[in-house]
Design an enzyme around this catalytic site. Structure first.
Site, mmCIF file in Angstrom:
data_model
loop_
_atom_site.group_PDB
_atom_site.id
_atom_site.type_symbol
_atom_site.label_atom_id
_atom_site.label_comp_id
_atom_site.label_asym_id
_atom_site.label_seq_id
_atom_site.Cartn_x
_atom_site.Cartn_y
_atom_site.Cartn_z
ATOM 1 N N LYS A 287 -39.633 -10.944 -54.943
ATOM 2 C CA LYS A 287 -39.193 -9.799 -54.130
ATOM 3 C C LYS A 287 -37.912 -9.231 -54.713
ATOM 4 O O LYS A 287 -37.110 -9.945 -55.329
ATOM 5 C CB LYS A 287 -38.979 -10.176 -52.656
ATOM 6 C CG LYS A 287 -37.788 -11.098 -52.339
ATOM 7 C CD LYS A 287 -36.486 -10.406 -51.986
ATOM 8 C CE LYS A 287 -35.312 -11.239 -52.427
ATOM 9 N NZ LYS A 287 -34.009 -10.956 -52.002
ATOM 10 N N ASP B 121 -36.839 -14.733 -46.213
ATOM 11 C CA ASP B 121 -37.676 -13.870 -47.062
ATOM 12 C C ASP B 121 -39.153 -14.262 -47.045
ATOM 13 O O ASP B 121 -39.979 -13.554 -47.618
ATOM 14 C CB ASP B 121 -37.235 -13.995 -48.540
ATOM 15 C CG ASP B 121 -35.844 -13.455 -48.779
ATOM 16 O OD1 ASP B 121 -35.453 -12.492 -48.101
ATOM 17 O OD2 ASP B 121 -35.157 -13.998 -49.674
HETATM 18 O O1 C5P Z 1 -33.082 -17.942 -44.877
HETATM 19 P P1 C5P Z 1 -32.709 -18.634 -46.156
HETATM 20 O O2 C5P Z 1 -32.858 -20.126 -46.054
HETATM 21 O O3 C5P Z 1 -33.394 -18.084 -47.362
HETATM 22 O O4 C5P Z 1 -31.159 -18.361 -46.371
HETATM 23 C C1 C5P Z 1 -30.381 -19.075 -47.297
HETATM 24 C C2 C5P Z 1 -28.918 -18.902 -46.934
HETATM 25 O O5 C5P Z 1 -28.521 -17.542 -47.100
HETATM 26 C C3 C5P Z 1 -28.591 -19.206 -45.483
HETATM 27 O O6 C5P Z 1 -28.281 -20.555 -45.311
HETATM 28 C C4 C5P Z 1 -27.382 -18.328 -45.211
HETATM 29 O O7 C5P Z 1 -26.219 -18.917 -45.715
HETATM 30 C C5 C5P Z 1 -27.655 -17.116 -46.080
HETATM 31 N N1 C5P Z 1 -28.279 -15.995 -45.329
HETATM 32 C C6 C5P Z 1 -27.512 -15.278 -44.435
HETATM 33 N N2 C5P Z 1 -28.065 -14.214 -43.763
HETATM 34 C C7 C5P Z 1 -29.350 -13.846 -43.988
HETATM 35 C C8 C5P Z 1 -30.144 -14.561 -44.908
HETATM 36 C C9 C5P Z 1 -29.586 -15.640 -45.578
HETATM 37 O O8 C5P Z 1 -26.335 -15.586 -44.211
HETATM 38 N N3 C5P Z 1 -29.854 -12.793 -43.341
#
Ligand code: C5P
Length: 298
Positions: A4, A138
């Site tokens: 993506k 994502d």
């Molecule tokens: O959701 P995902 O596990 O991919 O996110 C990884 C890290 O990115 C989260 O732990 C957070 O620190 C950050 N994040 C965030 N806000 C989002 C997506 C991700 O702060 N909308």
């Protein structure tokens, strides 16, 4: 399974749960990992990872235990449907690891689709999307694919009108960046004045609706870009090459460090890739185009 990119990534103030509200436009591009799920005799869920690209990518760490997002996806599906069987997953990685292109999330989405077929769970699309949202911000988009709006923390996906095909070049770095670290840098940058509630730029939506690559190039935006460039100042050289090579737009992809350049067509993207490599401003330059469908069986 496609990677993506975010054509726009608006990031709001940190929420109480630590995530940030997003107003983003996603596009899936044909830089693809492959995930296979095969039957096993016991209830184990294992993964092995092969690297499809050049040797340098093998240096990036990909967990091969229960921390691997594809394994987590299989286990979450198994719990939700009370499956007793196991699975052997194998991943052929092409999407750069920790590159801001959601490679781990793509593998998770693919693992859901592959294990659903292997185990015959009969999960509905909505059920898969719910499990996907629990795995990462994502992952729902990577099931969905195409070009789409993302709200919430990224997990609320809705389609957007987009015409035409877009030709991209990805300037890939030899070391990844931690998404959490980049978001933490964003919080520091806004320690005094919180960022506004994010919105998707209207000019981008207009350009997508009419398939206007020049308009899309001019409207690309990413609130995390300044942080990624602070952490990796050398990425600025890629922007200089983009300008010289008349890229329609140049932007850090997601939380970086991959930088994406929008080209007029496939020939122009080949030229840009050649320039990036000969100038030595990145470890590799890869051409890809989008939109692509989401995770699917092949
Ligand atoms: O959701 P995902 O596990 O991919 O996110 C990884 C890290 O990115 C989260 O732990 C957070 O620190 C950050 N994040 C965030 N806000 C989002 C997506 C991700 O702060 N909308």
């Amino acid at each position: 399974m496609p990677a993506k990119i975010n054509l726009a990534l608006g990031v709001g103030p940190r929420r109480d749960d630590g995530y940030h509200p997003l107003a983003t436009v996603y596009q899936a591009v044909d830089l693809c990992d492959e995930v296979r799920a095969t039957e096993v005799d016991d209830d184990s869920v294992t993964v092995r990872v092969q690297f499809g690209g050049d040797g340098w990518r093998e240096q990036a760490p990909v967990p091969t235990d229960a921390n691997n997002l594809a394994v987590k996806a299989a286990l979450a599906l198994r719990d939700a449907f009370d499956v007793k069987a196991g699975a052997a997953l194998s991943i052929r990685k092409v999407i750069p690891v920790m590159g801001g292109m959601a490679g781990g999330s793509a593998d998770a989405a693919a693992s859901l689709v592959a294990c659903d077929a292997l185990w015959g769970t009969g999960a509905t699309r909505t059920q898969l999307e719910e499990i996907a949202a629990g795995l990462g911000s994502d992952v729902p988009f990577l099931l969905h694919g195409g070009t789409a709006l993302g709200g919430g923390r990224g997990e609320e996906v809705s389609p957007v009108l987009a015409r035409g095909r877009f030709h991209w070049v990805f300037a890939i770095a030899d070391h990844g960046l931690s998404t959490a670290e980049v978001y933490a840098g964003y919080d520091l940058l806004h320690a005094d004045v919180p960022p506004p509630v994010p919105e998707v730029p209207a000019a981008l939506l207009t350009a997508l609706a009419s398939g206007d690559a020049y308009g899309v190039g001019a409207a690309l935006s990413n609130d995390l870009q300044a942080v990624a460039l602070d952490l990796r100042p050398e990425l600025r050289h890629i922007f200089t090459v983009g300008e010289r090579g008349a890229a329609l737009g140049t932007l850090v992809s997601g939380s970086g460090p991959t930088v994406m350049l929008l080209a007029e067509d496939a020939d122009h993207s080949a030229q840009l890739a050649q320039m990036l490599i000969s100038e030595g401003v990145c470890a590799d330059a890869v051409q890809a185009s989008g939109p692509e469908p989401g995770a699917h069986l092949v």
